[in-house]
Design a protein around this motif. Structure first.
Motif, PDB file in Angstrom:
ATOM      1  N   ILE A 107       0.704  -1.051  -0.384  1.00  0.00           N
ATOM      2  CA  ILE A 107       0.000  -0.051  -0.149  1.00  0.00           C
ATOM      3  C   ILE A 107       1.058   1.232   0.019  1.00  0.00           C
ATOM      4  N   ARG A 108       0.217   2.263  -0.160  1.00  0.00           N
ATOM      5  CA  ARG A 108       0.735   3.352  -0.101  1.00  0.00           C
ATOM      6  C   ARG A 108       1.580   4.342   0.876  1.00  0.00           C
ATOM      7  N   PRO A 109       2.550   4.226   1.277  1.00  0.00           N
ATOM      8  CA  PRO A 109       3.483   4.638   2.049  1.00  0.00           C
ATOM      9  C   PRO A 109       2.827   5.530   3.068  1.00  0.00           C
ATOM     10  N   ILE A 130      14.002  -5.751   7.698  1.00  0.00           N
ATOM     11  CA  ILE A 130      14.843  -5.537   6.196  1.00  0.00           C
ATOM     12  C   ILE A 130      12.494  -5.341   5.620  1.00  0.00           C
ATOM     13  N   TYR A 131      12.749  -3.417   5.755  1.00  0.00           N
ATOM     14  CA  TYR A 131      11.503  -2.617   5.334  1.00  0.00           C
ATOM     15  C   TYR A 131      11.273  -2.606   4.544  1.00  0.00           C
ATOM     16  N   ALA A 132      10.501  -3.462   3.062  1.00  0.00           N
ATOM     17  CA  ALA A 132       9.761  -3.053   1.944  1.00  0.00           C
ATOM     18  C   ALA A 132       8.959  -3.085   1.478  1.00  0.00           C
ATOM     19  N   GLY A 133       9.305  -1.353   0.116  1.00  0.00           N
ATOM     20  CA  GLY A 133       7.353  -1.314   0.247  1.00  0.00           C
ATOM     21  C   GLY A 133       7.553  -1.700  -1.510  1.00  0.00           C
ATOM     22  N   VAL A 134       6.540  -1.761  -1.763  1.00  0.00           N
ATOM     23  CA  VAL A 134       6.700  -2.389  -3.587  1.00  0.00           C
ATOM     24  C   VAL A 134       5.131  -1.019  -4.284  1.00  0.00           C
ATOM     25  N   PHE A 135       5.575   0.129  -4.331  1.00  0.00           N
ATOM     26  CA  PHE A 135       4.330   0.917  -5.024  1.00  0.00           C
ATOM     27  C   PHE A 135       4.100   1.472  -5.923  1.00  0.00           C
ATOM     28  N   GLY A 136       3.078   2.902  -6.453  1.00  0.00           N
ATOM     29  CA  GLY A 136       3.511   2.982  -7.863  1.00  0.00           C
ATOM     30  C   GLY A 136       5.195   3.980  -7.994  1.00  0.00           C
ATOM     31  N   TYR A 137       5.040   4.987  -6.990  1.00  0.00           N
ATOM     32  CA  TYR A 137       6.107   5.709  -7.057  1.00  0.00           C
ATOM     33  C   TYR A 137       6.931   5.783  -6.267  1.00  0.00           C
ATOM     34  N   ASP A 140      10.248  10.958  -3.325  1.00  0.00           N
ATOM     35  CA  ASP A 140      11.499  11.593  -3.311  1.00  0.00           C
ATOM     36  C   ASP A 140      10.839  12.877  -4.663  1.00  0.00           C
ATOM     37  N   GLY A 141       9.432  12.209  -5.232  1.00  0.00           N
ATOM     38  CA  GLY A 141       8.803  13.288  -6.400  1.00  0.00           C
ATOM     39  C   GLY A 141       7.783  13.364  -6.620  1.00  0.00           C
ATOM     40  N   PRO A 142       7.011  14.458  -7.170  1.00  0.00           N
ATOM     41  CA  PRO A 142       5.524  15.101  -7.259  1.00  0.00           C
ATOM     42  C   PRO A 142       4.478  13.673  -6.835  1.00  0.00           C
ATOM     43  N   TYR A 143       5.186  12.945  -7.233  1.00  0.00           N
ATOM     44  CA  TYR A 143       3.383  11.559  -7.842  1.00  0.00           C
ATOM     45  C   TYR A 143       3.647  10.647  -6.691  1.00  0.00           C
ATOM     46  N   ALA A 144       4.338  11.079  -5.650  1.00  0.00           N
ATOM     47  CA  ALA A 144       4.526   9.594  -4.404  1.00  0.00           C
ATOM     48  C   ALA A 144       3.252   9.721  -3.851  1.00  0.00           C
ATOM     49  N   ALA A 145       2.566  10.276  -3.683  1.00  0.00           N
ATOM     50  CA  ALA A 145       0.626   9.843  -3.054  1.00  0.00           C
ATOM     51  C   ALA A 145       0.672   9.184  -4.182  1.00  0.00           C
ATOM     52  N   MET A 146       0.764   9.099  -5.337  1.00  0.00           N
ATOM     53  CA  MET A 146      -0.560   8.901  -6.151  1.00  0.00           C
ATOM     54  C   MET A 146      -0.889   7.040  -6.362  1.00  0.00           C
ATOM     55  N   PRO A 147      -1.222   6.475  -6.569  1.00  0.00           N
ATOM     56  CA  PRO A 147      -1.748   4.992  -6.689  1.00  0.00           C
ATOM     57  C   PRO A 147      -1.345   4.955  -8.079  1.00  0.00           C
ATOM     58  N   ALA A 148      -1.049   3.491  -8.039  1.00  0.00           N
ATOM     59  CA  ALA A 148      -0.775   3.379  -9.351  1.00  0.00           C
ATOM     60  C   ALA A 148      -1.217   1.927  -9.359  1.00  0.00           C
ATOM     61  N   MET A 211       6.892   1.175  -9.033  1.00  0.00           N
ATOM     62  CA  MET A 211       6.525   0.013 -10.475  1.00  0.00           C
ATOM     63  C   MET A 211       7.387   1.378 -11.033  1.00  0.00           C
ATOM     64  N   PHE A 212       6.698   2.187 -11.346  1.00  0.00           N
ATOM     65  CA  PHE A 212       7.444   3.244 -12.151  1.00  0.00           C
ATOM     66  C   PHE A 212       8.469   3.603 -13.028  1.00  0.00           C
TER      67      PHE A 212
END
Length: 420
Positions: A107-109, A130-137, A140-148, A211-212
């Motif tokens: 899920i999104r951070p 080891i805390y690993a997140g797999v999400f859209g973007y 550190d950029g403007p898409y950070a909170a966007m769904p994907a 992902m992006f």
């Protein structure tokens, strides 16, 4: 609280046996990654929200919540149905994470932070995690909170445009959740590298696998082409891969995949046709570079030639000449492929609730510690009580969590907890 039981083992000799993974993932990308870790022997504890992973409902099923997409992305795991929006549910998760090696979420951070399950909170209870997140973007950029989703990233990473370009059509998607699977594999690579680093440093760390960015790197490694240089040498794109004529070729009675690629293969092909003199006289065929410049014309000629004989005739000729070729399988013929039949790639298992199932063997081959499925895909919340007992919860505590609706997948009946 009682002392914790020792961790349950994965398959005997599995390369990741003894590792504990908290799986906070759903749908496909994250579950595919954690299934690979489970097949390699890790104890994967899948935490499902009340109602379960939505992918349980995709595709035909014998029983509700046990669809084929779920079955094929969640073997080698145990399921705990836990309400993480409840403060007690969060406390259970933190307790399970105290001795975990890996936590994977998709899920999104920002949502993880709202649940109080951000990296800072997990690191406080387990510095080696080891805390690993797999999400859209990337974060550190403007898409950070966007769904994907897979489709969106296929479009964003230039893949959909190139699918259309190669077909002479509008942009199109690859009919496969390939972004999810590629990103899932990238996450496994990152997690295993982090485990290796932890052996030296003794410290865990946060890993983001977006992902992006993963797919932009994946696609452009082929297609950056002349854009690799400054100033650019061309407009980008690998000409052979984008050729509209690069597709399965029609034969007299069907279709065939053939790749005549090297100088040796092209000479062997022309020799088969009795036209070797034409090869030597055609400047387009002089080298890989010249063939690349004229690839559309060359592939169009190859297509016309292959239409003159049957698929079986061409396969026999190509194999005798060591030219790469294969039939075009569909979802029925693939099960009769002689190589897959001989190697036992497709297996059978009897699932405890779903009955006979066709299985897919782990594709890599190991000389000692062969990864393999060691648990059938779980029913929703099937292992909740078992996992909490291992974490040191007493029977009365588990009963209280069930009655409060924090822990699902079990019901209280005649003083006993019974898996649904």
């Amino acid at each position: 609280m009682s002392a914790r039981a020792s961790r349950p083992a994965g398959p005997a000799g599995g390369p990741l046996a003894g590792l504990k993974v908290i799986d906070l993932t759903a749908v496909l990308m994250g579950p595919y990654a954690t299934q690979m870790l489970g097949d390699m022997g890790a104890d994967v504890i899948k935490i499902e929200a009340p109602g379960g992973d939505v992918v349980r409902l995709i595709g035909p099923s014998r029983n509700e919540g046990m669809g084929p997409v779920f079955l094929n992305a969640n073997r080698s795991k145990r399921s705990v149905e836990l309400d993480l929006k409840n403060a007690e549910g969060r406390r259970v998760l933190l307790r399970l994470a105290e001795d975990a090696d890996i936590l994977v979420y998709n899920i999104r951070p920002q949502a993880m932070a709202r649940l109080g399950l951000d990296y800072a909170s997990l690191r406080e209870v387990n510095p080696g995690l080891i805390y690993a997140g797999v999400f859209g973007y990337g974060q550190d950029g403007p898409y950070a909170a966007m769904p994907a989703y897979d489709d969106l990233i296929q479009g964003a990473c230039t893949l959909a445009a190139m699918v259309g370009q190669s077909r002479g059509e509008a942009p199109g998607y690859v009919p496969l959740a390939m972004v999810d699977r590629i990103t899932g594999m990238a996450a496994v690579n990152a997690v295993l590298a982090a485990l290796h680093e932890r052996q030296r440093s003794g410290q865990g760390q946060r890993i983001d696998v977006p992902m992006f960015e993963t797919m932009v790197a994946f696609v452009l490694s082929d297609h950056l082409a002349g854009l690799s240089f400054d100033p650019p040498l061309d407009a980008g794109g690998y000409a052979r891969l984008l050729s509209p004529a690069r597709r399965p070729y029609r034969t007299r009675d069907g279709h065939l995949c053939a790749l005549v690629y090297t100088d040796k293969q092209w000479r062997s092909f022309y020799r088969l046709l009795g036209r070797e003199a034409e090869l030597d006289a055609d400047p387009r065929m002089a080298s890989l570079a010249t063939r690349s410049e004229h690839i559309d014309e060359i592939y169009a000629e190859l297509e016309r030639t292959l239409a003159s004989r049957t698929t079986a005739q061409w396969l026999a000729l190509f194999r005798a000449a060591d030219i790469p070729a294969t039939p075009v399988h569909d979802l029925q013929s693939i099960f009769d492929d002689p190589h897959l039949c001989e190697t036992g790639f497709f297996g059978r298992e009897v699932h405890p609730t779903e009955g006979p199932l066709r299985t897919l063997r782990h594709p890599s081959q190991w000389s000692r510690t062969q990864p393999e499925s060691h648990r059938a895909a779980p029913r929703l919340g099937e292992h909740g009580e078992e996992v909490l007992r291992e974490a040191g919860y007493a029977a009365e505590e588990i009963e209280r969590l069930v009655r409060a609706g924090v822990l699902g997948g079990t019901h209280h009946e005649k003083g006993e907890h019974v898996g649904l």
